[in-house]
Design a protein around this motif. Structure first.
Motif, PDB file in Angstrom:
ATOM      1  N   VAL A 154      17.702 -20.615   7.827  1.00 18.40           N
ATOM      2  CA  VAL A 154      18.045 -21.281   9.077  1.00 18.40           C
ATOM      3  C   VAL A 154      17.161 -22.507   9.247  1.00 18.40           C
ATOM      4  CG1 VAL A 154      17.695 -21.046  11.568  1.00 18.40           C
ATOM      5  CG2 VAL A 154      19.026 -19.341  10.338  1.00 18.40           C
ATOM      6  N   LYS A 155      17.742 -23.601   9.718  1.00 22.02           N
ATOM      7  CA  LYS A 155      17.026 -24.851   9.968  1.00 22.02           C
ATOM      8  C   LYS A 155      16.597 -25.560   8.689  1.00 22.02           C
ATOM      9  CE  LYS A 155      16.530 -24.899  14.559  1.00 22.02           C
ATOM     10  NZ  LYS A 155      17.892 -25.374  14.646  1.00 22.02           N
ATOM     11  N   ALA A 156      17.134 -25.151   7.578  1.00 25.67           N
ATOM     12  CA  ALA A 156      16.797 -25.848   6.333  1.00 25.67           C
ATOM     13  C   ALA A 156      17.425 -27.239   6.327  1.00 25.67           C
ATOM     14  CB  ALA A 156      17.275 -25.039   5.130  1.00 25.67           C
ATOM     15  N   GLY A 157      18.477 -27.422   7.107  1.00 30.03           N
ATOM     16  CA  GLY A 157      19.180 -28.712   7.126  1.00 30.03           C
ATOM     17  C   GLY A 157      20.534 -28.626   6.447  1.00 30.03           C
ATOM     18  N   LYS A 158      21.085 -27.411   6.365  1.00 26.67           N
ATOM     19  CA  LYS A 158      22.364 -27.206   5.667  1.00 26.67           C
ATOM     20  C   LYS A 158      23.505 -27.953   6.356  1.00 26.67           C
ATOM     21  CE  LYS A 158      22.076 -22.789   6.263  1.00 26.67           C
ATOM     22  NZ  LYS A 158      20.731 -22.746   6.890  1.00 26.67           N
ATOM     23  N   SER A 159      23.641 -27.731   7.663  1.00 25.83           N
ATOM     24  CA  SER A 159      24.792 -28.307   8.367  1.00 25.83           C
ATOM     25  C   SER A 159      24.718 -29.829   8.384  1.00 25.83           C
ATOM     26  CB  SER A 159      24.866 -27.757   9.788  1.00 25.83           C
ATOM     27  OG  SER A 159      24.987 -26.345   9.746  1.00 25.83           O
ATOM     28  N   THR A 160      23.508 -30.359   8.509  1.00 33.92           N
ATOM     29  CA  THR A 160      23.338 -31.808   8.476  1.00 33.92           C
ATOM     30  C   THR A 160      23.802 -32.353   7.125  1.00 33.92           C
ATOM     31  OG1 THR A 160      21.419 -31.500   9.920  1.00 33.92           O
ATOM     32  CG2 THR A 160      21.640 -33.646   8.852  1.00 33.92           C
ATOM     33  N   LEU A 161      23.440 -31.632   6.077  1.00 28.73           N
ATOM     34  CA  LEU A 161      23.837 -32.047   4.731  1.00 28.73           C
ATOM     35  C   LEU A 161      25.355 -31.937   4.552  1.00 28.73           C
ATOM     36  CD1 LEU A 161      22.317 -32.928   2.148  1.00 28.73           C
ATOM     37  CD2 LEU A 161      22.476 -30.569   1.382  1.00 28.73           C
ATOM     38  N   THR A 192      24.823 -28.966  14.424  1.00 30.48           N
ATOM     39  CA  THR A 192      23.466 -28.782  13.906  1.00 30.48           C
ATOM     40  C   THR A 192      22.593 -28.346  15.075  1.00 30.48           C
ATOM     41  OG1 THR A 192      23.007 -31.104  14.301  1.00 30.48           O
ATOM     42  CG2 THR A 192      23.708 -30.502  12.091  1.00 30.48           C
ATOM     43  N   GLY A 193      21.487 -27.673  14.765  1.00 30.03           N
ATOM     44  CA  GLY A 193      20.640 -27.186  15.838  1.00 30.03           C
ATOM     45  C   GLY A 193      20.971 -25.746  16.160  1.00 30.03           C
ATOM     46  N   VAL A 194      21.086 -25.409  17.452  1.00 35.19           N
ATOM     47  CA  VAL A 194      21.103 -24.000  17.823  1.00 35.19           C
ATOM     48  C   VAL A 194      22.429 -23.489  18.374  1.00 35.19           C
ATOM     49  CG1 VAL A 194      18.657 -23.756  18.226  1.00 35.19           C
ATOM     50  CG2 VAL A 194      20.110 -24.693  20.035  1.00 35.19           C
ATOM     51  N   SER A 204      15.403 -30.456   0.908  1.00 35.17           N
ATOM     52  CA  SER A 204      15.955 -31.215   2.032  1.00 35.17           C
ATOM     53  C   SER A 204      14.869 -31.839   2.891  1.00 35.17           C
ATOM     54  CB  SER A 204      16.826 -30.302   2.883  1.00 35.17           C
ATOM     55  OG  SER A 204      15.997 -29.396   3.567  1.00 35.17           O
ATOM     56  N   GLN A 205      15.311 -32.649   3.837  1.00 31.18           N
ATOM     57  CA  GLN A 205      14.434 -33.294   4.801  1.00 31.18           C
ATOM     58  C   GLN A 205      13.321 -34.061   4.101  1.00 31.18           C
ATOM     59  OE1 GLN A 205      13.743 -31.007   8.297  1.00 31.18           O
ATOM     60  NE2 GLN A 205      15.506 -29.707   7.992  1.00 31.18           N
ATOM     61  N   ALA A 206      13.696 -34.733   3.030  1.00 28.98           N
ATOM     62  CA  ALA A 206      12.719 -35.462   2.220  1.00 28.98           C
ATOM     63  C   ALA A 206      11.990 -36.525   3.041  1.00 28.98           C
ATOM     64  CB  ALA A 206      13.415 -36.114   1.020  1.00 28.98           C
ATOM     65  N   ASP A 207      12.624 -37.014   4.118  1.00 36.74           N
ATOM     66  CA  ASP A 207      11.967 -38.025   4.961  1.00 36.74           C
ATOM     67  C   ASP A 207      10.791 -37.455   5.730  1.00 36.74           C
ATOM     68  OD1 ASP A 207      14.242 -36.607   6.285  1.00 36.74           O
ATOM     69  OD2 ASP A 207      13.438 -37.587   8.069  1.00 36.74           O
ATOM     70  N   GLN A 208      10.671 -36.125   5.769  1.00 41.83           N
ATOM     71  CA  GLN A 208       9.611 -35.501   6.569  1.00 41.83           C
ATOM     72  C   GLN A 208       8.382 -35.159   5.753  1.00 41.83           C
ATOM     73  OE1 GLN A 208      10.269 -34.383  10.120  1.00 41.83           O
ATOM     74  NE2 GLN A 208      11.886 -32.872   9.821  1.00 41.83           N
ATOM     75  N   ALA A 214      16.423 -34.929  -1.028  1.00 36.84           N
ATOM     76  CA  ALA A 214      17.330 -35.762  -0.239  1.00 36.84           C
ATOM     77  C   ALA A 214      17.036 -35.586   1.243  1.00 36.84           C
ATOM     78  CB  ALA A 214      18.789 -35.385  -0.519  1.00 36.84           C
ATOM     79  N   SER A 215      17.468 -36.557   2.023  1.00 32.30           N
ATOM     80  CA  SER A 215      17.394 -36.440   3.470  1.00 32.30           C
ATOM     81  C   SER A 215      18.811 -36.401   4.029  1.00 32.30           C
ATOM     82  CB  SER A 215      16.633 -37.617   4.086  1.00 32.30           C
ATOM     83  OG  SER A 215      16.885 -37.643   5.487  1.00 32.30           O
ATOM     84  N   GLY A 216      19.218 -35.218   4.467  1.00 29.63           N
ATOM     85  CA  GLY A 216      20.548 -35.076   5.054  1.00 29.63           C
ATOM     86  C   GLY A 216      20.677 -35.920   6.314  1.00 29.63           C
ATOM     87  N   LEU A 217      19.579 -35.997   7.065  1.00 30.99           N
ATOM     88  CA  LEU A 217      19.631 -36.717   8.343  1.00 30.99           C
ATOM     89  C   LEU A 217      19.946 -38.197   8.115  1.00 30.99           C
ATOM     90  CD1 LEU A 217      19.114 -36.069  11.401  1.00 30.99           C
ATOM     91  CD2 LEU A 217      16.891 -37.169  11.078  1.00 30.99           C
ATOM     92  N   LEU A 218      19.248 -38.818   7.160  1.00 28.75           N
ATOM     93  CA  LEU A 218      19.476 -40.249   6.919  1.00 28.75           C
ATOM     94  C   LEU A 218      20.867 -40.472   6.327  1.00 28.75           C
ATOM     95  CD1 LEU A 218      16.026 -41.659   5.747  1.00 28.75           C
ATOM     96  CD2 LEU A 218      16.860 -41.059   8.014  1.00 28.75           C
TER      97      LEU A 218
HETATM   98  N1  LIG Z   1      13.951 -35.498   9.785  1.00 31.72           N
HETATM   99  C1  LIG Z   1      14.996 -34.748   9.344  1.00 31.72           C
HETATM  100  N2  LIG Z   1      15.494 -33.761  10.117  1.00 31.72           N
HETATM  101  C2  LIG Z   1      16.535 -33.033   9.649  1.00 31.72           C
HETATM  102  C3  LIG Z   1      17.093 -33.271   8.356  1.00 31.72           C
HETATM  103  N3  LIG Z   1      18.100 -32.402   8.153  1.00 31.72           N
HETATM  104  C4  LIG Z   1      18.177 -31.652   9.281  1.00 31.72           C
HETATM  105  N4  LIG Z   1      17.241 -32.020  10.175  1.00 31.72           N
HETATM  106  C5  LIG Z   1      17.029 -31.448  11.494  1.00 31.72           C
HETATM  107  O1  LIG Z   1      16.668 -30.086  11.342  1.00 31.72           O
HETATM  108  C6  LIG Z   1      17.313 -29.277  12.323  1.00 31.72           C
HETATM  109  C7  LIG Z   1      18.139 -28.187  11.630  1.00 31.72           C
HETATM  110  O2  LIG Z   1      19.174 -28.812  10.902  1.00 31.72           O
HETATM  111  P1  LIG Z   1      20.538 -28.057  10.600  1.00 31.72           P
HETATM  112  O3  LIG Z   1      21.332 -28.948   9.734  1.00 31.72           O
HETATM  113  O4  LIG Z   1      21.163 -27.563  11.861  1.00 31.72           O
HETATM  114  O5  LIG Z   1      19.974 -26.822   9.758  1.00 31.72           O
HETATM  115  P2  LIG Z   1      20.727 -25.476   9.287  1.00 31.72           P
HETATM  116  O6  LIG Z   1      20.280 -24.410  10.217  1.00 31.72           O
HETATM  117  O7  LIG Z   1      20.206 -25.233   7.913  1.00 31.72           O
HETATM  118  O8  LIG Z   1      22.185 -25.746   9.321  1.00 31.72           O
HETATM  119  C8  LIG Z   1      18.175 -30.217  13.166  1.00 31.72           C
HETATM  120  O9  LIG Z   1      17.472 -30.526  14.331  1.00 31.72           O
HETATM  121  C9  LIG Z   1      18.320 -31.440  12.290  1.00 31.72           C
HETATM  122  O10 LIG Z   1      18.454 -32.628  13.035  1.00 31.72           O
HETATM  123  C10 LIG Z   1      16.528 -34.326   7.551  1.00 31.72           C
HETATM  124  O11 LIG Z   1      16.941 -34.613   6.422  1.00 31.72           O
HETATM  125  N5  LIG Z   1      15.471 -35.012   8.116  1.00 31.72           N
END
Ligand SMILES: Nc1nc2c(ncn2[C@@H]2O[C@H](COP(=O)(O)OP(=O)(O)O)[C@@H](O)[C@H]2O)c(=O)[nH]1
Ligand SMILES: [Mg+2]
Length: 478
Positions: free
Chosen positions: A43-50, A62-64, A212-216, A247-251
C-alpha cells in the motif's frame, strides 16, 4: 501457439467437470485478449499513480479513497465505462465522473469482486492493467484482494481447487512496485508474495520491477541515487524479477494526464529565481507579487518537491517544455520498454504457460477424467508449437537455481522475440543453409552441456536448447 492451446481447450473440455469446463472456456476466451499485467506492491508504493501514467489518464484513485481497496481492471473498450462485479456474481454500472472513478462505490468494498474499467486508451490495446490494493499490508482484506487478483477470487494459496476455479481470471504477468529498496520489509514483501502465490506467482520470466517515487530519494540527483538502488535490487532479486528500473509515477502522471496548464508554467517561471530555502519558508514569508499561494500548493501536490523545484527552471519554453522534461526525467519510458521487451514480447508464451497450468489444475479435479485429460495436456506440451513454453519454464528454473550459468544468456537469446539468424548468432543476411548448419552445431553443443551439467536446471536448459536449435534447423530447411 495460441491456436494449439485453443484446440487443447476444446479437446479437453468434455473430459472435465462443469467448473473445469468453465475454466477451459475462460482460458480459451482470454487467449485472444491483451496480456494481463497485475501491478502489485505494498500500500502507498505508488501503484495507482503509476497505472495512471501508463494508461495516460488520471483514472485510478490515488491516496486513501474506497476504490483503492478493490482490484480494478483497466481494459481497452468502448464506450468508456466502469462496471462493478460483486462477489454474488451480479454486476452494476459505476458512473465515471469527469472521466474519473467515483470516490464511493455505493456498496461495501467487501462485496466487490473487482471493478472493470473500459477505456479507449492506446496503451490498453496491448495490455490489460490490473491495479491491486497491496499485499503484506495493514489489513488482511487488502492482502486477500491482491492475492485474488493474481490467483483468483477467494483462492487460498495452498488450495489448488480454488486456484483452478478462479485461475482463468488471473494475471499473466506482474509489475512489482517497490518503494525503497533498502527497507527490509520491502524485500520481505517479495518473499511473502511468492509464498502466497506459489508457482502461479512472479518469477524472472513473467515479472519486472519498478523502484517507485524516484523523485523522493535523498541526494542532489535523487534519480541517480534511485537508479543505483534499482540496479542492486535487480541483482538481489534476480529470481523474482527479470529487471528493475527507477521511475517517478508522479512526474509521469503530471506529464501525461493534462494536469498542467500554461498559467501553471508561468507561475513556476515566476518563482524560478527564488532559493529553495525561500520556497520552503513560503508559509511564513509572503510570496513575490502575483503568485497565488493556493495554486502553488496545488502544484506542489502535482509535481512533488523535487519536481517543482527542478521543473520551475524548465518553464521558459512554456508548459510544453515542462511536460517534456517531466516525461523524460520520470523514467516512465524505461518502464514501458521493460514491459514491452520482457513481457509483451512473450505474451503468447506467457498466456500459453498459464493456460496449461489452469488446465492441469482442472484435469486434477475429482470430477474430471484425469488420466485422459493429462494425456492431452502432455501431447500439447510436446508439440513444437508449444516449445516456447518449455523454453520459458527452463529459463525460470535456471535463473532460480543456477543464475550464473552460461546457458542463461543463450536461452534468453533463443527464447526472445527475434529472428532465426539472431537466435543462432548469425547476421540477418545468413542463408537458410548457413542457419541450419549453425543450428545443428549449436544443438550438439547444447546436448554436450546438458550431459555434463552439474545442476538439474542446467541439464534441462541444455536439453531444451538442443531441441530449440533442432526446431530452428527443421524450420529453415524442412
Ligand atoms: N513524490 C512522489 N509521490 C508519489 C509518487 N507516486 C505516488 N506518490 C504519492 O504516494 C501516495 C500513494 O500513491 P498511490 O499511487 O495511491 O499508491 P498505491 O497505494 O500503491 O496505489 C499518493 O499520495 C501519491 O501522490 C511519486 O513517484 N513521487
Ligand atoms: Mg492504489
Amino acid at each position: 501457439m495460441t491456436a494449439r492451446v485453443a484446440r487443447l481447450c476444446d479437446d479437453i473440455a468434455p473430459l472435465l467437470d462443469a467448473d473445469g469446463r468453465d475454466s477451459a472456456a475462460a482460458v480459451r476466451d482470454g487467449l485472444a485478449e491483451p496480456l494481463r499485467l497485475a501491478v502489485v506492491g505494498r500500500v502507498k508504493a505508488g501503484k495507482s499513480t503509476l497505472v495512471n501514467a501508463l494508461v495516460g489518464r488520471r483514472i485510478a484513485p490515488t491516496g486513501v479513497g474506497e476504490c483503492t481497496r478493490t482490484v480494478t481492471w483497466y481494459r481497452y473498450g468502448a464506450p468508456e465505462r466502469a462496471e462493478l462485479e460483486l462477489r454474488d456474481g451480479s454486476r452494476r454500472d459505476l458512473p465515471l465522473r469527469g472521466g474519473r472513478m467515483p470516490d464511493q462505490l455505493g456498496v461495501p468494498p467487501e462485496r466487490v469482486a473487482r471493478i472493470v474499467v473500459h477505456l479507449q486508451a492506446a496503451a490498453l490495446r496491448e495490455q490489460t492493467v490490473i491495479d491491486t490494493p497491496g499485499l503484506a499490508t495493514l489489513t488482511s482484506e487488502n492482502e486477500d484482494a491482491t492475492r485474488a487478483a493474481v490467483l483468483g477470487a477467494d483462492a487460498a494459496p495452498d488450495d489448488a481447487e480454488q486456484v483452478s476455479r478462479y485461475a482463468a481470471g488471473q494475471a499473466e504477468a506482474v509489475l512489482f512496485v517497490f518503494r525503497e529498496s533498502e527497507r527490509k520489509d520491502e524485500l520481505e514483501f517479495l518473499d511473502q508474495f511468492r509464498a502466497a502465490t506459489g508457482e502461479l506467482g512472479a518469477s524472472a520470466i513473467n515479472a519486472v520491477g519498478v523502484l517507485s517515487q524516484a523523485d523522493q530519494f535523498a541526494g542532489t540527483d535523487p534519480f541517480d541515487v534511485a537508479d543505483g538502488q534499482a540496479t542492486r535490487l535487480a541483482v538481489a532479486r534476480a529470481a523474482h524479477v527479470s529487471a528493475v528500473v527507477a521511475a517517478s509515477g508522479l512526474l509521469a502522471e503530471a506529464a501525461r494526464t493534462g494536469r498542467l496548464s500554461e498559467s501553471d508554467a508561468r507561475l513556476l517561471a515566476g518563482i524560478a529565481d527564488l532559493s529553495e530555502q525561500r520556497l520552503r519558508l513560503r508559509h511564513s514569508l509572503p510570496l513575490p507579487g502575483g503568485t497565488d499561494p493556493a495554486e502553488l500548493e496545488r502544484l506542489y501536490r502535482v509535481l512533488g518537491v523535487h519536481g517543482l523545484h527542478q521543473g520551475r527552471h524548465r518553464c521558459g519554453g512554456g508548459v510544453h517544455q515542462l511536460v517534456q522534461w517531466l516525461e523524460s526525467v520520470s523514467g516512465i519510458a524505461r518502464v514501458e520498454d521493460l514491459v514491452r521487451s520482457r513481457l509483451l514480447s512473450r505474451a503468447h508464451a506467457l498466456k500459453a504457460m498459464r493456460a496449461l497450468r489452469v488446465l492441469t489444475h482442472a484435469a486434477n479435479r475429482t470430477g474430471a477424467d484425469t488420466g485422459a485429460a493429462l494425456g492431452l495436456i502432455e501431447q500439447a506440451r510436446l508439440d513444437p508449437a508449444l516449445h516456447p513454453v518449455r523454453e520459458l519454464r527452463a529459463l525460470r528454473s535456471l535463473v532460480a537455481e543456477a543464475p550464473a550459468s552460461p546457458l542463461r544468456a543463450e536461452l534468453e537469446r533463443v527464447s526472445a522475440d527475434t529472428t532465426d539468424p539472431a537466435r543462432t548468432g548469425l547476421p540477418a543476411t545468413a542463408t537458410p543453409d548457413d542457419i541450419a548448419a549453425a543450428a545443428r552445431r549449436c544443438a550438439a553443443a547444447a546436448q554436450t552441456q546438458a550431459a555434463f551439467a552439474m545442476m538439474p536446471a542446467e541439464a534441462e536448459a541444455g536439453r531444451v536448447l538442443a531441441r530449440s536449435y533442432q526446431l530452428i534447423a527443421q524450420r529453415v530447411r524442412p
